[in-house]
Scaffold this motif. Sequence first.
Motif, mmCIF file in Angstrom:
data_model
loop_
_atom_site.group_PDB
_atom_site.id
_atom_site.type_symbol
_atom_site.label_atom_id
_atom_site.label_comp_id
_atom_site.label_asym_id
_atom_site.label_seq_id
_atom_site.Cartn_x
_atom_site.Cartn_y
_atom_site.Cartn_z
ATOM 1 N N GLY A 197 51.981 35.273 38.942
ATOM 2 C CA GLY A 197 50.451 36.015 38.673
ATOM 3 C C GLY A 197 49.675 36.201 38.204
ATOM 4 O O GLY A 197 50.029 35.646 36.206
ATOM 5 N N ILE A 198 48.481 36.461 37.486
ATOM 6 C CA ILE A 198 47.161 36.937 36.293
ATOM 7 C C ILE A 198 48.422 38.427 36.126
ATOM 8 O O ILE A 198 48.560 38.884 36.396
ATOM 9 C CB ILE A 198 46.388 37.144 36.692
ATOM 10 C CG1 ILE A 198 45.754 36.106 36.744
ATOM 11 C CG2 ILE A 198 45.847 37.679 35.437
ATOM 12 C CD1 ILE A 198 43.920 36.405 37.283
ATOM 13 N N PRO A 199 48.979 37.625 34.292
ATOM 14 C CA PRO A 199 49.398 38.730 34.007
ATOM 15 C C PRO A 199 48.572 40.214 33.804
ATOM 16 O O PRO A 199 46.922 40.249 33.471
ATOM 17 C CB PRO A 199 49.457 38.264 32.177
ATOM 18 C CG PRO A 199 48.898 36.925 32.052
ATOM 19 C CD PRO A 199 48.453 37.061 33.545
ATOM 20 N N THR A 200 49.434 41.157 33.917
ATOM 21 C CA THR A 200 48.132 42.721 34.180
ATOM 22 C C THR A 200 48.281 43.603 32.933
ATOM 23 O O THR A 200 49.669 43.543 32.518
ATOM 24 C CB THR A 200 47.799 43.374 35.485
ATOM 25 O OG1 THR A 200 49.552 43.613 35.824
ATOM 26 C CG2 THR A 200 47.576 42.301 36.148
ATOM 27 N N ILE A 201 47.789 44.357 32.462
ATOM 28 C CA ILE A 201 47.918 45.703 31.306
ATOM 29 C C ILE A 201 48.598 46.748 32.004
ATOM 30 O O ILE A 201 49.348 47.884 31.797
ATOM 31 C CB ILE A 201 47.491 46.056 30.263
ATOM 32 C CG1 ILE A 201 46.260 46.172 31.320
ATOM 33 C CG2 ILE A 201 47.120 44.594 29.287
ATOM 34 C CD1 ILE A 201 44.653 46.586 30.003
#
Lengths: 212, 242
Positions: free
Chosen positions: A84-88
């Motif tokens: 998945g898109i890395p998120t903060i």
Amino acid sequence: MDILNKISEHLQLGDDEKVRIFTKEAIKAKISPKEILNNGLIFGMDIIGKKYKAHEIFLPDVLLAAKAMYAGMDLLRPMFIKGGIPTIGKVVIGTVQGDLHDIGKNLVGIMLKGAGFEVIDLGNDVSPSEFIEIAKKEDASVIGMSALLTTTMPFMKIVIDLLKEERLIGKIKTIIGGAPVTEEFAREIGADAFGYDSINAIEKVKGLTGMT
Amino acid sequence: MKMKIIREIVEIRISDIKLEKANVFKNQDIPLNREHSLKVETLFTEAMELFIEFSHPKGLVSEIPIPEFEVVYFGEGLNEKKTPLDEIFKKADYLALFAVTIGEKLSQKIGELFELDEFALGSMLDAVASEGTEKVADIVENRFSELLAKSDEITSSTGILRYCPGYCGWHMSGQKKLFEFLHPEDIGVTLLDSYLMKPLKSISGVIVIGEKEIHNFIDSYAFCSQCKTHFCRDRISELFRE
């Protein structure tokens, strides 16, 4: 100018076509998706946020930049597909029960995604229990609530009271906003933060998640 | 001589709606005294074109005697204890309930634009739609005052302002009684359980006609401290400038 700078520059100009072209170029040049995301797209959005705060640009400019950001993200998404898109951080947002006004909430969602957060948008007319259940299920760190009506603002307090009952205060932070909502009201009901506009809300969420 | 009770569905052409660009830009947080990009201008033009294509403005106005309005205003009994309108309407010469809308299709279009990631255009169209709805309300208000003027009911000292549930201490639940009396469904506006109207870009309330002075109040009510806009000041000032 290197490719990542070009992505950032064209994102700031709100030129989604160019951002798409240079993101493709960056992928072809074997730059890692994470680097394209952080040093091209998010870097550009950070500058946009600063320019907006300094009144150098206005809301439509910010939203054009957000569209350009999404154009780049669409190309990166398949590359992040495994993890998945890395998120903060993960944020659950919604307009509170009884309220159908969602423009402000949508803007906050767009800007949160642009800043690198994963956003779970519950839409409008969201019940207090739905906020809590979804935040728990998704392991979100922040709940963002919006209201445009003074009559629906009390639902924000109910959400916070439910968090207290479930001993989730501190684990799940809350931020509120909307035309009639004030900093004072946020304090009164025990919200962790108040966002006076979409950009300010993103700064506050970053603060709540330890990003600033 | 007092004319008979007026109730009228007001037909509105798109060309009658004169939007003020300054108000749209204010809604978008663009200061009037600051330069903005050509892109912003283009967005405004595109939003105006969509407004013309997708809006279906309609209005309804119905005169209401003061004793009957008292029942409408009391609503579900949830108003603030003291409100400006409570003082104002009792001194009015005429009262009329009204509802206006620019239709559902425009709201749907705004939603579609956001779905397509056209955030800037969607947001600009939302601002244009809000301004358009206010202008439709202006047209309905003017129509009602024209009808009164025909029978010399309006003089240079007459002041006309509208007030809406959800503002200045008039609780949102007041919509229920307002709808029971006015029947805005005749123009396609319905009331949801939350007292919001569908289509969302709709306005309802009461038009108050009387001496200008009756509208003049000081914004020191308990709820005024929670108000972020204090638009009442501009409205009252404008009334006395006319």
